[in-house]
Scaffold this motif. Structure first.
Motif, mmCIF file in Angstrom:
data_model
loop_
_atom_site.group_PDB
_atom_site.id
_atom_site.type_symbol
_atom_site.label_atom_id
_atom_site.label_comp_id
_atom_site.label_asym_id
_atom_site.label_seq_id
_atom_site.Cartn_x
_atom_site.Cartn_y
_atom_site.Cartn_z
ATOM 1 N N TYR A 64 0.853 -1.177 0.000
ATOM 2 C CA TYR A 64 0.000 0.000 0.000
ATOM 3 C C TYR A 64 0.887 1.223 0.000
ATOM 4 C CZ TYR A 64 -3.595 -3.330 1.142
ATOM 5 O OH TYR A 64 -4.435 -4.381 1.111
ATOM 6 N N TYR A 65 0.761 2.013 -1.045
ATOM 7 C CA TYR A 65 1.556 3.227 -1.160
ATOM 8 C C TYR A 65 0.601 4.392 -1.333
ATOM 9 C CZ TYR A 65 4.651 6.754 -3.044
ATOM 10 O OH TYR A 65 5.336 7.919 -3.254
ATOM 11 N N GLU A 66 0.715 5.314 -0.467
ATOM 12 C CA GLU A 66 -0.147 6.482 -0.541
ATOM 13 C C GLU A 66 0.668 7.635 -1.105
ATOM 14 O OE1 GLU A 66 -2.429 9.330 2.559
ATOM 15 O OE2 GLU A 66 -2.554 7.179 2.887
#
Length: 137
Positions: A64-66
């Motif tokens: 998960y990369y924001e």
């Protein structure tokens, strides 16, 4: 199937194969002492397969990369002008030379003109700090 369930199933299968091969290799070693290299080779291959399965399961987990986002500076409220109370201007009749002291007109004029006016004595305190008699004219 769920990715976690698949990973668990493959790991359990690899572990079961490893244990069965090790058990067979150790039983064979009791009776046949000349095949020691084969058991180690099979155990290493099974360990390598298990490591590959577990490692690929860990590597394939979603990341998960924001993305960074720009945050506006804090809101600065617009200040509204606060109404200031100012007393309405006081108007009085222009100075006339014919106003006699101790009359109501004289008292009204002196009280409007000087804030420190004392109607009992007819005096006010000037800028020099002394008392002066009020003269209308």
């Amino acid at each position: 199937m769920n990715r976690l369930a698949k990973t668990f199933l493959l790991t359990a299968t690899a572990a079961a194969l490893t244990l069965s091969v090790i058990g067979e290799a150790s039983a064979r070693d009791r009776w046949h002492r000349h095949h020691n290299g084969d058991a180690a080779l099979v155990g290493g291959a099974v360990g390598l397969a298990t490591g590959l399965i577990v490692g690929s399961a860990i590597a394939n987990q979603p990341r998960y990369y924001e993305e960074p986002r720009y945050i506006d500076p804090p809101y600065e409220p617009e200040y509204e002008a606060v109404p200031v109370y100012r007393a309405p201007p006081r108007y009085y009749a222009p100075v006339r030379a014919d106003i006699e002291p101790w009359t109501p007109q004289w008292e009204r004029y002196c009280s409007y003109r000087y804030r420190s006016f004392d109607p009992r004595s007819g005096t006010f305190v000037g800028n020099d700090g002394r008392e002066h008699f009020c003269t209308a004219g």
